[in-house]
Scaffold this motif. Structure first.
Motif, short mmCIF file in Angstrom:
data_model
loop_
_atom_site.label_atom_id
_atom_site.label_comp_id
_atom_site.label_asym_id
_atom_site.label_seq_id
_atom_site.Cartn_x
_atom_site.Cartn_y
_atom_site.Cartn_z
N PRO A 134 -1.22 14.26 -9.24
CA PRO A 134 -2.52 14.89 -9.52
C PRO A 134 -3.65 14.00 -9.00
N PRO A 135 -4.80 14.58 -8.66
CA PRO A 135 -5.92 13.81 -8.11
C PRO A 135 -6.35 12.63 -8.96
N GLU A 136 -6.25 12.78 -10.28
CA GLU A 136 -6.67 11.69 -11.16
C GLU A 136 -5.71 10.50 -11.12
N LYS A 137 -4.57 10.67 -10.43
CA LYS A 137 -3.59 9.58 -10.31
C LYS A 137 -3.52 9.04 -8.88
N GLU A 138 -4.57 9.22 -8.09
CA GLU A 138 -4.51 8.86 -6.68
C GLU A 138 -4.64 7.36 -6.42
N LEU A 139 -5.13 6.59 -7.40
CA LEU A 139 -5.30 5.16 -7.18
C LEU A 139 -3.96 4.45 -7.19
N LEU A 140 -3.90 3.34 -6.48
CA LEU A 140 -2.67 2.56 -6.37
C LEU A 140 -2.09 2.21 -7.74
N GLU A 141 -2.93 1.92 -8.70
CA GLU A 141 -2.45 1.47 -10.01
C GLU A 141 -1.60 2.51 -10.72
N HIS A 142 -1.71 3.77 -10.29
CA HIS A 142 -0.95 4.83 -10.94
C HIS A 142 0.34 5.18 -10.18
N ILE A 143 0.53 4.63 -9.00
CA ILE A 143 1.65 5.04 -8.15
C ILE A 143 2.93 4.33 -8.58
N PRO A 144 3.99 5.07 -8.85
CA PRO A 144 5.26 4.45 -9.24
C PRO A 144 5.81 3.57 -8.13
N VAL A 145 6.39 2.45 -8.50
CA VAL A 145 6.98 1.53 -7.51
C VAL A 145 8.06 2.24 -6.71
N GLU A 146 8.78 3.15 -7.34
CA GLU A 146 9.85 3.86 -6.65
C GLU A 146 9.32 4.66 -5.46
N MET A 147 8.11 5.21 -5.61
CA MET A 147 7.51 5.93 -4.48
C MET A 147 7.19 4.98 -3.34
N PHE A 148 6.67 3.80 -3.69
CA PHE A 148 6.39 2.81 -2.65
C PHE A 148 7.67 2.37 -1.95
N ASP A 149 8.74 2.18 -2.72
CA ASP A 149 10.03 1.78 -2.13
C ASP A 149 10.48 2.80 -1.09
N LEU A 187 -3.26 2.82 11.97
CA LEU A 187 -4.41 2.19 12.63
C LEU A 187 -5.37 1.56 11.63
N ARG A 188 -5.58 2.22 10.53
CA ARG A 188 -6.47 1.66 9.51
C ARG A 188 -6.27 2.42 8.20
N GLY A 189 -6.57 1.76 7.09
CA GLY A 189 -6.49 2.41 5.80
C GLY A 189 -7.64 3.38 5.61
N ARG A 190 -7.37 4.53 5.08
CA ARG A 190 -8.43 5.50 4.82
C ARG A 190 -7.95 6.46 3.75
N LYS A 191 -8.89 6.99 3.02
CA LYS A 191 -8.57 7.91 1.94
C LYS A 191 -8.64 9.33 2.46
N ARG A 192 -7.47 9.92 2.66
CA ARG A 192 -7.43 11.29 3.15
C ARG A 192 -6.66 12.21 2.22
N MET A 193 -5.79 11.64 1.39
CA MET A 193 -4.99 12.47 0.50
C MET A 193 -4.58 11.63 -0.69
N THR A 194 -4.10 12.29 -1.72
CA THR A 194 -3.60 11.58 -2.88
C THR A 194 -2.45 10.67 -2.48
N GLY A 195 -2.46 9.45 -3.02
CA GLY A 195 -1.38 8.52 -2.72
C GLY A 195 -1.50 7.84 -1.37
N GLN A 196 -2.71 7.75 -0.83
CA GLN A 196 -2.89 7.18 0.51
C GLN A 196 -2.41 5.74 0.60
N SER A 197 -2.46 4.99 -0.50
CA SER A 197 -2.01 3.60 -0.45
C SER A 197 -0.52 3.48 -0.15
N LEU A 198 0.21 4.58 -0.23
CA LEU A 198 1.63 4.56 0.14
C LEU A 198 1.82 4.53 1.65
#
Length: 286
Positions: A134-149, A187-198
Motif C-alpha cells: 500500500p502507498p503508506e508502506k512505500e518507505l524503506l523502513e516498511h519493506i520486508p527483508v525478504e522482498m529485498f532478498d 542510472l539513479r535513484g528516483r521515486k516512481r512507484m511503491t517500493g522504489q528502494s528495492l
C-alpha cells in the motif's frame, strides 16, 4: 526440466533468453495484480504478447538461432514456444530460477547437453517487488527483508551466477555476447512507484556489466547494459488507462529486440557497451 518437442539443436548458433516470458503477459502476475484478472491479448501482434523476453526470443529465432527460453515454470512459455515454431523457428524451454544457484547450474547443464554452448545470452530476469504494497508502506523502513532478498537475487546475484556458467566457454572460444536488460533505476535513484528502494540492486547489475567489459572484452566477449527507459508494450501494460490514452508512451518490444540483435552483430572494432532506449514523448533518465 526441458521441453524440446523431441528435437535437439541441429547445428544452429544458440541464443539463451533468461526470463523469456513477462509478468505483464496476458495471464502474468502483474497483469492479474493490476487488472484483477487476465486480459485478452488476441488483438496484439504476436511480437508483443510476451514482452521484451518474448520479442528477443522471436527475433533471434527468425535470424536462424536455436533459442532457449528460460522461465521458472515451463507452461508460462508454452505459447511463446508455439509462436516461434509456427514461424519456422527452433527452440526449447528450460526451467530456471535465478534465485537458486542449483537451478542455474542444472539449467545450463541441460542447455549445454541439448542445445550447445550459447553464442549469446540475454539476462532479462525482472521483478516488480513492492508493487502490491500500500502507498503508506512505500518507505524503506516498511519493506520486508525478504522482498529485498528477492530483488538482490534477481538483479545482482543471478547475473553473477549466470556469468560464471557462460563466460569460460566464450573466453576460450574468443567470441560471445552477454547482454543485460536493465531499466532506468540502474542510472539513479528516483521515486516512481511503491517500493522504489528495492530497485537499487539494478545499479549493481549495471556495474557488473562494466566490470565484465573490463575483464572479458579483450577476450572477444561483448558485454552490454541495455537501459529500457519506459513502459514496455505488452498485454498488461497495453490495458492501462494512461497507455490507452497515449499509446506513444510505450516502447515496442519488437524494436527493443532489434536493438539487442544490432548489438550482437556489431563489428568488434566499434562495440557499444551501454545503450539507452526511451520513447520519443518522454525525457530520458540520466
Amino acid at each position: 526440466m526441458a521441453e524440446t518437442s523431441g528435437e535437439k539443436n541441429k547445428g544452429k548458433p544458440v541464443a539463451v533468453v533468461i526470463g523469456a516470458t513477462s509478468k505483464w503477459q496476458a495471464d502474468g502476475r502483474n497483469t492479474r495484480l493490476i487488472h484483477g484478472k487476465a486480459v485478452d491479448d488476441s488483438v496484439l501482434p504476436v511480437g508483443v504478447r510476451w514482452g521484451v523476453g518474448g520479442a528477443i526470443a522471436q527475433k533471434f529465432a527468425n535470424e536462424g538461432f536455436f533459442v532457449v527460453l528460460t522461465t521458472r515454470s515451463a507452461p508460462n512459455a508454452s505459447g511463446l514456444m508455439a509462436a516461434i515454431k509456427d514461424h519456422g523457428g527452433d527452440c526449447m524451454i528450460v526451467e530456471l530460477d535465478v534465485s537458486k544457484q542449483e537451478s542455474i547450474a542444472a539449467a545450463f547443464a541441460t542447455i549445454r547437453s541439448e542445445a550447445g554452448e550459447p553464442e549469446i545470452v540475454v539476462y532479462n530476469a525482472g521483478y516488480l517487488e513492492g508493487r502490491d504494497l500500500p502507498p503508506e508502506k512505500e518507505l524503506l523502513e516498511h519493506i520486508p527483508v525478504e522482498m529485498f532478498d528477492t530483488a538482490q537475487h534477481i538483479a545482482s546475484r543471478g547475473p553473477f551466477l549466470v556469468a560464471k556458467e557462460i563466460l569460460p566457454a566464450m573466453r576460450q572460444r574468443g567470441t560471445g555476447s552477454f547482454f543485460f536488460s536493465n531499466n532506468a533505476s540502474s542510472l539513479r535513484g528516483r521515486k516512481r512507484m511503491t517500493g522504489q528502494s528495492l530497485y537499487y540492486p539494478r545499479v549493481m547489475m549495471r556495474t557488473l556489466a562494466q566490470v565484465l567489459t573490463e575483464e572479458y572484452s579483450e577476450h572477444g566477449v561483448h558485454v552490454a547494459n541495455v537501459v529500457i527507459d519506459g513502459t514496455i508494450d505488452s498485454p498488461g501494460t497495453h490495458a492501462l488507462p494512461r497507455i490507452r490514452q497515449n499509446p506513444d508512451l510505450v516502447i515496442n518490444p519488437v524494436k527493443i529486440a532489434d536493438a539487442f540483435y544490432y548489438l550482437h552483430t556489431q563489428d568488434r572494432s566499434c562495440w557499444t557497451h551501454e545503450l539507452q532506449l526511451t520513447p520519443f514523448p518522454t525525457k530520458p533518465s540520466y
